[in-house]
Design an enzyme around this catalytic site. Structure first.
Site, PDB file in Angstrom:
ATOM      1  CB  ALA A  21      -0.897  -0.005   1.222  1.00 21.09           C
ATOM      2  CB  CYS A  22       0.060   4.777  -0.785  1.00 19.13           C
ATOM      3  SG  CYS A  22      -0.387   4.703  -2.498  1.00 19.13           S
ATOM      4  N   PRO A  23       2.709   4.464   1.146  1.00 22.37           N
ATOM      5  CG  PRO A  23       4.473   5.586   2.218  1.00 22.37           C
ATOM      6  CD  PRO A  23       3.260   4.732   2.489  1.00 22.37           C
TER       7      PRO A  23
END
Lengths: 381, 75
Positions: free
Chosen positions: B13-15
């Site tokens: 998942a981000c980042p």
């Protein structure tokens, strides 16, 4: 160390602060296009955008723009990048840094119940403000029963509210087949063995059983107390129906908003429906009492939120002030509602299919389909 | 499409997809091509915007079975 210095803040808490006009400084770390498409708004909100990927090595671009004495909330799409940035900012010495729990995803889903009024038969009317997306739904409570109009997808929030108020759901009603959000009306009605009402002209292709809305066929909530009176008002869709509640309130769906009017193009036939829309707005509504209080299914701008967050307006006042109700020339009206419209809502065709029961997206897919602003009004940008 | 290095950011998942992409990009020479695989939907807009902001050229994108693929040429 850092864990103690950054805190999470919920969408509910951010909503409260906005409705209470408390100062709020937001650092939105999503990419520029997502930010310009849709962001947190409020009269007391100051917001800046610096994408998290511009802050990977160096927090200075953010530190330069953040007032050191203010409390700041970092926001991203889901929360991962905002936690990363918030921790770095705390590390860099900022003392009041928090991040939005669940990111814009949870912002998009929060419903804030706002009391509209007590009703004459002893009931109550509530407006549920979906502040992150501009959708409004309504609950009529009376004598242990409840009806919900234009139910949003997050049915657990209505369930909780009904439990707290000891009422049982008897009706869910949609003013029209929605194109900007997935209706929770059918799912919630099934859970409570309640009836789900739809305008038949919008429901010709639905794959499930429903109750047909019709003028003259009033809906009762509580023991013969609150009357929900349907009025056929086509234009945004061919079936769009308004409701008069307690002879005082008119729920206008996506036909009439406080500062704009509905767009007739989301089912693909703007030209055909522009005439219906004009007849409804300049004809059918004109015949009603100017003292009715308009309660729409959307707001377009955060400035439309009044006391406590309530979105409402007197019909007579709207006739003099709403730009969509003041286009004398019929061809100019036609142009306004068919040309230079704002972009259509995200995934609106898929959303219509889901609301007809033609596709059954899972929860994550439903969320994804609804991301972004609603843009159901002709003046939304 | 040929690439000089592949970043596997699937399931992240981000980042993280961009953190990993940036790190790998730092190890390449100008003109070399980095291939990125990610499953996070947000990575698509973010990688496009990141490439634009850093001056790298996004040569091509593809989607196969829920995996987003990007080919980025180092500036």
């Amino acid at each position: 160390m850092t864990a103690r210095r950054t805190q999470k803040v919920s969408a509910k808490e951010v909503t409260k602060r906005i409705l209470n006009h408390e100062d709020l400084f937001i650092l939105d770390v999503r990419n520029e296009s997502d930010f310009s498409d849709w962001k947190i708004e409020g009269n007391s909100v100051e917001i800046i955008n610096i994408p998290y990927f511009d802050l990977l090595d160096d927090m200075r671009p953010a530190l330069d723009k953040i007032p050191a004495d203010k409390e700041i909330v970092v926001v991203c799409a889901k929360e991962g990048s905002s936690i990363f940035v918030a921790e770095q900012l705390a590390e860099a010495g900022l003392n009041h840094v928090s991040y939005l729990e669940g990111g814009m995803k949870s912002w998009s889903e929060h419903l804030e119940p706002v009391k509209v009024s007590d009703l004459s038969g002893g009931g109550e009317l509530y407006q549920f403000v979906r502040i992150g997306k501009g959708c409004l739904s309504y609950m009529v409570l009376s004598n242990g029963e409840a009806a919900i109009i234009d139910t949003s997808r997050m049915i657990d929030q209505y369930e909780q509210f009904m439990q707290e108020n000891s009422v049982k759901l008897v009706h869910t009603i949609d003013t029209h087949l929605h194109a900007d959000h997935i209706s929770g009306g059918r799912a919630l009605a099934q859970m409570y063995a309640a009836s789900y009402h739809l305008p038949p002209k919008d429901a010709q292709e639905v794959t499930f059983a429903y109750e047909e809305l019709a003028e003259g066929k009033d809906i009762t909530v509580g023991q013969e107390t609150i009357k929900v009176q349907p009025i056929y008002t086509p234009g945004h869709t061919i079936g769009s129906t308004s409701f008069i509640i307690d002879n005082t309130y008119i729920l206008t769906g996506d036909i009439l908003f406080i500062e704009s009017i509905g767009r007739p193009d989301l089912a693909g036939i703007a030209e055909d429906w522009a005439g219906d829309l004009r007849d409804t707005l300049y004809g059918r509504y004109k015949e009603l009492s100017e003292e009715l209080i308009v309660l729409p299914a959307h707001f377009g701008k955060i400035t439309e939120l009044g006391e406590g967050g309530l979105v409402s307006g007197r019909l007579g006042t709207l006739f003099s002030e709403n730009p969509g109700l003041n286009i004398e020339d019929e061809s100019e009206f036609r142009r306004t509602v068919t040309e230079s419209l704002p972009p259509q809502p995200h995934s609106y065709q898929e959303i219509r299919k889901a609301n007809r029961g033609e596709i059954t997206p899972n929860k994550e897919e439903q969320r994804e389909m609804e991301m972004g602003p609603n843009r159901c009004a002709v003046h939304d940008k | 499409m040929n690439s000089d290095k592949i970043v596997d950011a699937k399931g992240m998942a981000c980042p993280m997809p961009i953190v990993k992409t940036k790190k790998s990009m730092d190890e390449l020479r100008s003109g070399q091509v980095l291939e990125v695989h990610a499953t996070d939907k947000g990575a698509k807009n973010d990688l496009t915007a990141w490439a634009k902001s850093t001056g790298h050229e996004l040569l091509s994108t593809a989607e196969e079975n829920g995996v987003y693929k990007f080919w980025i040429k180092k500036a």
